[in-house]
Design a protein around this motif. Structure first.
Motif, PDB file in Angstrom:
ATOM      1  N   GLY B 150      -0.691  -2.911   1.929  1.00 26.27           N
ATOM      2  CA  GLY B 150       0.310  -1.949   2.366  1.00 26.27           C
ATOM      3  C   GLY B 150      -0.328  -0.789   3.113  1.00 26.27           C
ATOM      4  N   THR B 151       0.512   0.213   3.336  1.00 28.13           N
ATOM      5  CA  THR B 151       0.069   1.388   4.094  1.00 28.13           C
ATOM      6  C   THR B 151       0.080   2.600   3.179  1.00 28.13           C
ATOM      7  N   THR B 152      -0.975   3.379   3.303  1.00 31.34           N
ATOM      8  CA  THR B 152      -1.034   4.625   2.545  1.00 31.34           C
ATOM      9  C   THR B 152      -1.185   5.782   3.522  1.00 31.34           C
ATOM     10  N   VAL B 153      -0.355   6.727   3.384  1.00 34.64           N
ATOM     11  CA  VAL B 153      -0.424   7.910   4.285  1.00 34.64           C
ATOM     12  C   VAL B 153      -0.401   9.164   3.418  1.00 34.64           C
ATOM     13  N   GLU B 154      -1.253  10.086   3.777  1.00 32.50           N
ATOM     14  CA  GLU B 154      -1.229  11.385   3.092  1.00 32.50           C
ATOM     15  C   GLU B 154      -1.052  12.482   4.147  1.00 32.50           C
ATOM     16  N   PHE B 155      -0.316  13.477   3.815  1.00 28.25           N
ATOM     17  CA  PHE B 155      -0.294  14.617   4.731  1.00 28.25           C
ATOM     18  C   PHE B 155       0.032  15.894   3.974  1.00 28.25           C
TER      19      PHE B 155
END
Lengths: 446, 380, 271
Positions: B150-155
């Motif tokens: 999957g995709t992991t995004v942090e911001f």
């Protein structure tokens, strides 16, 4: 000296008789007057010692009989200007026997009247502040200037008309005391009746006649403006100037009539002061009465018609409240009844005229009292009416003022002839200017 | 994205920042996500490790796991999506009542590893980048990783950005949000592969034992005004790092002789600025003071400024004062009367001189013509 | 008989004497007129140029404009203001520099109206004073110089608010100790025959303190302040004057007279 006939000499002697000899009755009279004045002086000393707290004036009715007296006495001072100036300008030569009386009333009443505000002051020791720090924006300063100018002018005027008589007195009265001889000599300033001197006297009299009239009118106008420049009910009126001038002339003529009555009786001046004089002055009094009634109607009808809230309070007190008895006695006893007496030929006898004049004079004092006191008693803030009844100090000083006035006047009449001798016995360019007037004077028995 | 958008329409109908009655910390987070306070900000590297975030919430519909926390005024958001395409999280926009939603979308390029993220506003079928409609891209930092699972995004995202197209979050408030993802697409315009229902996130309160943060106020006054005119006095409330604090009450005062006069209250706007009207009555140099009474951990502060008030220009005074004029007239009139008295006195002295056989005082002076005309007789 | 020409030295000597005497007289008379003219000119100049009261005015940098505001809704007629003022200035008996009136309305209700001196901008008392003993300071306060007052009471006749009081009795003069205590801003000692009134506690205002009546009012109904600051204070609250007058229908007493008083009132009954 102009030539005289035995008749004229007899007249001169008669006119100078009161000056020559002071009867015991007269001395007793001035003794009484002096006693009253002395009592007033004592009362004033009490006032100086204790302060104005010995009067019954308080923070509401802050002016009382002192100011009423002031207005009254300044008021009757107008008669000098009327008799000597107005009647002279209109060539009414019948005035000549009474002009000196009128002028003397002017001077004496001005002297007494000008003293009254000084007596009313809280700090009479600071009176010079009026000169040193005087503010021309204040009506009191206008009064000060106007009254001092008028007093000086009236003294000059009186003196001018007196000058030839002082020479007469200097020449004829040898038996009087040294002081009076000195007085007559000094005052007569070397009058010899030369044409040059007469010319100068004419010129001076002519100038003063014209000058004294606006001064006289200004005096009572500025006296009325002391009241009219405030925002008080009853005083805040635009016609106070002419109202007071008319009232002054009115009470002044009444005073002259009373003086004429007394002097004619006591000095036996019937030859010079005839019923014609009484009638003429009585008619003048009637005219002034009508003028004064007109002004009174103007003042009270307009205010009553509108009945604005603050004025309505004062009116109710005047018409039916605590001042009603004074107000109506002034209107009825002082305006209406004398008008009827003077208008109706049957009642316009010498006696009737004198009665009318007395009524007028008495009620005009009451009128001044009402003007001053009723307005001050009317509340300006939500508080009860001010109460005022003069105290013994105020009554004493008032009595002394009247006594002093009469005293000055009486003394004057005994130091100088109260009828202008040179005007009624001699023909002098200063006394008339037209041949018709001369003819009239000869006819009148001058 | 279309079904996502429909979901967002539902979202948008909720009022801004509605605080719902359910208490925080409800068990099992049913429909609730939490964004608690944390002393430390996360490291934005694209990898979410256990314990990195203060709270995680997995949406049952999409399987997206949302990790949330905030520090100071910065939110840290982590999204783990099962797909290989974009992933987005959406909040209501500040612009209430216009059905706009604030969307933060991100896509990780599997090849380059770069992350493309957008701060957007979506409205109905429209989609606008914040920057294209006058707003700003307020994403502070973003990183992402994509792998087979999957995709992991942090911001990082500001709690209160100055952009009105963004949601503003207050500690203690509850806000609605939704998440969506695409299985394969990188185009943010494409339809989503799954989206959640409307979810709620509760922003945790700021702990009180935290060190208080100082604030500063900068007062703005006009340099010069005229008495009788009204002007506006502004004040900006900033925290220690210079970020404007919005929604705080400021009070304005005027220093007077007998105490401070309240001029008015105002609440700071998104930029931390508040203003009030000031209408000075008199000329002079007046001191205005703005006060912040403190709120939560923000310390009270105040600042003053001086205003120079000029008198309005008035017409110059008249050349001759009225009472001067009156005084002159009165003195002229009275003076002439007394001069006339003096003239009469001179006449009397001349009479006396003649009586003594002397010449009058002013005999040497030119005579009045009328004297000569009258009698031609000389004195002296 | 005019003396005309005569032959002989006697006549000439006599005429020389006469002309010398005449010359001296002329000089004397002329000198008298000159002196009078100089005095008159000095008098006129002082009247037109300025007033000596400038000495009592505050420095130009301190431009103030004192006003008072009285909230009639709060006043309960207790009279503590009158007592505080009396204590502050040792006011003589019979004088109430701030006086509380009870005003009845048409419907039978009543309210209380405290009345200090209004310190009018267009003061009738200042207009009519013959010696300038009552004067307006630059900050708007109307004061009395008790060294100059002659006690004519014209100012009292002119005041439409009954705000001035006369010392009908009392001490005529001051002891040197009392003299040292006296200032027009702080009439602590009182002299018989002079007029006095509320001074807005000028001695306190000059030092940034509130007047005695303002401080002591238990209902905090009296406010005092500088109109240029548009702020009035009762010691605990500071109100913006223009705002409160606008919002609560403030008024002045006897406004229609044009005295422009510095005391504002808020109505006793308002919603």
């Amino acid at each position: 000296m102009p030539e005289t006939t035995p008749e004229i000499e007899a007249e001169i002697d008669h006119l100078l008789a009161p000056v020559r000899h002071w009867s015991k009755r007269f001395l007793a009279f001035i003794g009484c007057l002096a006693a009253v004045v002395g009592w007033g002086a004592y009362a004033y000393s009490v006032q100086l010692r204790e302060g104005l707290a010995v009067t019954n004036m308080r923070n509401t009715v802050l002016w009382g009989v002192y100011i009423s007296n002031f207005v009254f006495f300044i008021g009757i001072s107008h008669v000098g200007a009327l008799m000597s100036a107005i009647l002279r300008l209109t060539h009414a030569n019948w005035r000549k026997p009474v002009t000196r009386m009128a002028e003397a009333i002017t001077v004496c009443s001005l002297a007494v009247g000008a003293a009254m505000p000084l007596i009313d002051l809280g700090r009479p020791d600071r009176i010079l502040n009026v000169i040193v720090y005087g503010r021309l924006q204040s009506a009191i300063l206008w009064d000060f200037v106007s009254i001092s100018t008028y007093l000086t002018g009236s003294l000059i005027f009186l003196y001018l008309f007196l000058l030839p008589d002082t020479a007469l007195l200097r020449d004829r009265l040898r038996g009087v005391g040294r002081f009076r001889r000195w007085l007559y000599t000094t005052l007569s300033i070397g009058w010899k009746g030369t044409s040059g001197q007469r010319r100068r006297l004419d010129r001076s009299i002519g100038i003063m006649t014209i000058l004294i009239l606006p001064i006289a009118i200004s005096v009572h106008t500025v006296v009325s403006w002391i009241f009219a420049m405030t925002l008080r009910v009853g005083w805040d009126s635009t016609i106070f100037g002419p109202y007071f001038v008319a009232g002054a002339l009115f009470s002044g003529v009444a005073s002259v009539l009373m003086a004429m009555a007394l002097f004619t009786h006591f000095y036996k001046l019937q030859k010079w002061i005839t019923p014609v004089h009484f009638r003429n002055l009585g008619l003048i009094l009637l005219l002034l009465d009508i003028v004064y009634i007109y002004f009174t109607l103007n003042e009270y009808v307009t205010v009553s018609y509108k009945n604005e809230t603050t004025e309505a309070q004062l009116l109710s007190a005047l018409y039916g409240g605590e001042f009603a008895w004074i107000f109506w006695s002034v209107q009825i006893g002082g305006l209406l009844i004398p008008a009827f007496i003077l208008a109706i030929r049957r009642t316009r006898t010498t006696l009737g005229i004198i009665v009318a004049a007395t009524l007028v004079n008495v009620t005009m004092w009451l009128k001044r009292y009402v003007i001053v006191v009723s307005t001050l008693a009317t509340p300006q803030m939500p508080q009860p009416w001010g109460a005022y009844w003069p105290s013994w100090v105020e009554w004493s000083i008032t009595a002394a003022a009247f006594a002093g006035f009469v005293l000055l006047f009486a003394l004057f009449s005994r130091v100088f002839p109260i009828v202008s001798v040179w005007e009624v016995t001699e023909r002098h360019p200063a006394s008339e200017t037209t041949p018709e007037a001369e003819a009239v004077e000869t006819e009148a028995g001058g | 994205m279309r079904s996502f958008v429909v979901a967002l329409l539902v979202l948008a109908s909720l009022p801004l920042g509605v605080s719902l009655s359910a208490p925080p910390g409800a068990a099992a987070h049913n429909g609730y996500a939490e964004c608690p306070y944390s002393d430390q900000l996360t490291v934005v590297d694209g990898a979410i490790v256990a314990g990195e975030y203060a709270d995680t919430y997995t949406d049952p519909d999409t399987g997206i796991t949302v990790s949330l926390q905030y520090s100071g005024s910065t939110m840290a958001i982590g999204l783990q999506s099962p797909g290989q395409g974009w992933v987005a999280i959406a909040f209501s926009s500040v612009v209430v009542g216009t059905n706009y939603t604030n969307v933060i979308a991100a896509y990780v390029d599997g090849v380059t590893g770069q992350v493309r993220a957008e701060d957007e506003v979506d409205h109905g079928w429209e989609r606008h980048w914040d920057t294209s409609i006058g707003g700003t891209n307020d994403i502070l930092a973003v990183a992402g990783v994509k792998n087979g699972s999957g995709t992991t995004v942090e911001f990082h995202y500001p709690l209160n950005s100055t952009d009105r197209n963004d949601q503003h979050f207050e500690p203690g408030g509850t806000y609605s949000f939704a998440v969506a993802f695409s299985a394969s697409s990188s185009d943010f315009n494409s339809s989503d592969s799954g989206h959640s229902r409307q979810l709620l996130v509760y922003i945790g309160p700021t702990p009180s034992f935290l060190p208080p943060e100082g604030t500063r106020i900068a007062v703005g006054v006009p340099s010069r005004i005229v008495a009788g005119e009204s002007t506006v006095v502004t004040a900006v409330l900033r925290n220690a790092t210079g970020v404007g604090l919005s929604g705080r009450p400021l009070t304005f005062w005027l220093d007077t002789t007998f105490g401070p006069l309240p001029l008015g209250n105002a609440t700071t706007n998104n930029a931390g600025k508040a203003a009030t009207v000031y209408a000075p009555r008199g000329a002079g140099t007046w001191t205005l003071t703005v006060r912040f009474a403190g709120q939560g951990r923000f310390q009270p502060s105040e600042a003053s400024a001086q205003v120079d008030v000029q008198d309005p220009v008035t017409s110059p005074p008249p050349l001759l004062r009225t009472d001067t004029g009156i005084a002159l007239i009165v003195l002229a009139v009275v003076g002439s009367i007394w001069l006339t008295y003096g003239f009469v006195a001179y006449q009397l002295s001349a009479i006396r001189a003649e009586g003594r056989g002397q010449s009058p005082l002013l005999a040497g002076l030119p005579r009045l013509r009328s004297y000569k005309a009258k009698g031609g007789e000389k004195n002296g | 008989m005019p003396e005309t020409e005569s032959a002989g030295e006697d006549a000439q000597a006599l005429s020389r004497d006469v002309s010398r005497r005449r010359f001296l007289k002329l000089i004397a008379v002329g000198g008298g007129f000159a002196a009078a003219g100089a005095l008159g000119g000095k008098f006129l100049f002082e009247k037109l140029a300025g007033t000596p009261e400038d000495a009592l005015n505050p420095a130009p940098g301190q431009r103030r404009s004192w006003v008072m505001l009285i909230d009639l809704k709060r006043c309960d007629g207790c009279g503590v203001c009158t007592a505080a003022c009396r204590k502050e200035h040792n006011v003589p008996a019979g004088q109430e520099w701030i006086k509380v009136y009870q005003v009845r309305n048409d419907d039978g209700s009543s309210y209380f109206l405290p009345r200090p001196c209004m310190h009018c901008e267009n003061a009738p008392c200042v207009s009519v004073c013959p010696v300038g003993a009552t004067f307006v300071r630059r900050d708007g306060l109307v004061l009395v110089d008790h060294d100059r007052c002659i006690g004519c009471r014209y100012c009292m006749a002119a005041c439409p608010y009954d705000a001035r009081y006369f010392n009908w009795g009392g001490a005529a003069e001051l002891t040197p100790e009392e003299r040292a205590l006296y200032r027009p801003e702080y009439p602590l000692v009182h002299r018989r025959g002079t007029v006095e009134k509320c001074v807005f506690c000028a001695h306190r205002a000059d030092q940034g303190q509130l007047p005695a009546c303002v401080e002591k009012c238990p209902m905090k109904a009296i406010f005092f302040g500088d109109a240029r600051e548009d702020a009035v204070s009762n010691g605990t609250e500071v109100w913006q004057l223009s705002k409160v007058l606008r919002e609560s229908a403030g008024f002045r007493f006897k406004e229609e007279l044009g005295t422009k008083p510095r005391v504002f009132y808020l109505p006793a009954r308002r919603d």
